[in-house]
Design a protein around this motif. Structure first.
Motif, PDB file in Angstrom:
ATOM      1  N   PHE A  79      18.794 -29.838  13.086  1.00 48.51           N
ATOM      2  CA  PHE A  79      20.020 -29.481  12.376  1.00 48.51           C
ATOM      3  C   PHE A  79      21.129 -30.449  12.755  1.00 48.51           C
ATOM      4  N   LEU A  91      25.146 -30.510  13.432  1.00 50.37           N
ATOM      5  CA  LEU A  91      26.319 -29.667  13.682  1.00 50.37           C
ATOM      6  C   LEU A  91      27.568 -30.385  13.186  1.00 50.37           C
ATOM      7  N   CYS A 127      27.530 -23.662  24.879  1.00 53.77           N
ATOM      8  CA  CYS A 127      28.188 -24.172  23.667  1.00 53.77           C
ATOM      9  C   CYS A 127      28.990 -25.450  23.886  1.00 53.77           C
ATOM     10  N   CYS A 150      18.116 -25.482  18.858  1.00 56.60           N
ATOM     11  CA  CYS A 150      19.031 -24.596  18.146  1.00 56.60           C
ATOM     12  C   CYS A 150      18.698 -23.132  18.429  1.00 56.60           C
ATOM     13  N   GLN A 200      19.691 -22.296  21.988  1.00 60.35           N
ATOM     14  CA  GLN A 200      21.143 -22.101  22.091  1.00 60.35           C
ATOM     15  C   GLN A 200      21.552 -20.740  21.536  1.00 60.35           C
ATOM     16  N   LEU A 201      20.959 -20.370  20.403  1.00 61.76           N
ATOM     17  CA  LEU A 201      21.243 -19.069  19.790  1.00 61.76           C
ATOM     18  C   LEU A 201      20.857 -17.935  20.740  1.00 61.76           C
ATOM     19  N   THR A 210      17.074 -13.750  17.878  1.00 56.77           N
ATOM     20  CA  THR A 210      16.331 -15.021  17.844  1.00 56.77           C
ATOM     21  C   THR A 210      14.976 -14.852  17.163  1.00 56.77           C
ATOM     22  N   ASN A 259      20.303 -28.891   6.126  1.00 63.34           N
ATOM     23  CA  ASN A 259      20.185 -28.714   7.573  1.00 63.34           C
ATOM     24  C   ASN A 259      21.524 -28.940   8.269  1.00 63.34           C
ATOM     25  N   ILE A 288      24.848 -27.500   9.643  1.00 64.19           N
ATOM     26  CA  ILE A 288      25.472 -26.243  10.078  1.00 64.19           C
ATOM     27  C   ILE A 288      26.976 -26.427  10.136  1.00 64.19           C
ATOM     28  N   CYS A 298      24.925 -23.248  17.123  1.00 63.65           N
ATOM     29  CA  CYS A 298      23.962 -22.500  16.312  1.00 63.65           C
ATOM     30  C   CYS A 298      24.271 -21.012  16.411  1.00 63.65           C
ATOM     31  N   ASP A 299      25.056 -20.545  15.493  1.00 57.20           N
ATOM     32  CA  ASP A 299      25.437 -19.133  15.457  1.00 57.20           C
ATOM     33  C   ASP A 299      24.654 -18.432  14.350  1.00 57.20           C
ATOM     34  N   LEU A 315      23.643 -20.084  10.391  1.00 56.91           N
ATOM     35  CA  LEU A 315      22.218 -20.372  10.208  1.00 56.91           C
ATOM     36  C   LEU A 315      21.643 -19.597   9.023  1.00 56.91           C
TER      37      LEU A 315
END
Length: 317
Positions: free
Chosen positions: A19, A21, A84, A104, A107-108, A167, A179, A181, A186-187, A191
């Motif tokens: 992805f 950002l 983050c 991603c 991180q989520l 997740t 792709n 965001i 990655c929230d 997403l």
């Protein structure tokens, strides 16, 4: 573990392997000032929470239930800052800030885990203040070390469960079109906007999980402070009023900042303007609140000030 890995591979095999950002802003003239600002924020968050944890460990008069919870809150904020902020800072210096699919999802997961856990820790702290003010004679019995450990274990367990649900349901989606965001991390909702499969179940589950956390924690906090308020009203001495309000003041400020900015960030955006506002509120509760917490619990707290003086004397000697 293997089924999850297999599911992630299958969901992502069509096209999207990484992805992009977008970050907080695309305006070039703001990149450097924002990088410096958030680098300062990151440094202050790490050092502030690390120092507060060290003070709790080094000073025996802080080995009480209240400071045990503050230690855990600082620990969450300290770890939270690594989820983050580094990726956000990279966005200000790189032309294209990419993150792999697995990165991603990781991180989520950690984002959800620490946010959920912080909600429950703040709830446990409200209960602790209720027992301290409304049942002072039973405080040491009710808030025993075992009870404190159980409350923290429950907080982290509930946080872990919520993160796994978010997740797990995100991994099952297909990402086969855009792709990019529109966020600095990655929230959940940014997403979901990229998925080319149905997100109805995800939205339902997310609403259920988030709703449960907010309703449960808010209810306990409100009931605790309602009981505290009734107790304060019936206090005859002004000194008792002042002590009770001073004890709860820091926690009330922290809860207001965290829940207030969090709720504003997750009001479902309907336009590009409100998406930008959502990112701004996200910055507040993901970056600003973790930096402010050590200040709130140190500047307003006599015990922490005493601990700082004692620690400084040890260092000087």
């Amino acid at each position: 573990m293997q089924p999850m890995k297999q599911m992630a591979t299958e969901s992502n095999s069509s096209s999207v392997t990484e992805f992009i950002l977008m970050g907080l802003t695309v305006q070039p003239e703001l990149q450097l000032p924002l990088f410096v600002l958030f680098l300062f924020n990151y440094t202050a968050t790490v050092l502030g929470n690390l120092n507060l944890m060290n003070l709790n460990c080094l000073n025996t008069h802080l080995h009480t239930p209240m400071y045990f919870f503050i230690f855990n809150l600082s620990c969450i904020d300290f770890c939270y800052s690594f989820v983050c902020t580094p990726k956000m800072l990279m966005n200000f210096v790189l032309e294209k800030n990419t993150i792999s699919f697995r990165g991603c999802m990781s991180q989520l997961f950690f984002f959800c885990f620490f946010v959920n856990s912080e909600c429950y820790v703040l709830t446990a702290m409200a209960y602790d203040r209720y027992v301290a003010i409304c049942q002072p004679l039973q405080y040491t019995t009710v808030m025993s070390p075992m009870m404190c450990y159980l409350l923290m274990f429950g907080s982290y367990l509930m946080g872990f469960a919520g993160a796994m649900v978010h997740t797990g349901f995100m991994i099952r989606l297909n990402f086969c079109d855009s792709n990019i965001i529109n966020h600095y991390m990655c929230d959940i909702f940014p997403l979901l906007q990229l998925s080319c499969s149905s997100t109805y179940v995800n939205e339902l589950v997310s609403s259920a999980v988030v709703g449960t956390i907010i309703i449960l924690s808010s209810l306990i906090i409100l009931v605790s402070y309602t009981m505290i308020l009734f107790n304060i009203i019936h206090m005859s001495s002004g000194k008792g009023w002042s002590k009770a309000l001073g004890t709860c003041g820091s926690h009330i400020i922290t809860v207001s900042l965290f829940y207030g900015s969090g709720l504003l960030a997750y009001v479902k955006p309907s336009s590009a303007k409100t998406v930008g506002q959502g990112k701004l509120f996200s910055v507040f509760y993901t970056l600003v609140v973790p930096m402010l917490n050590p200040l709130i619990y140190s500047l307003r707290n006599k015990d922490v000030k005493v601990a700082v003086k004692k620690t400084m004397k040890r260092i000087i000697r």
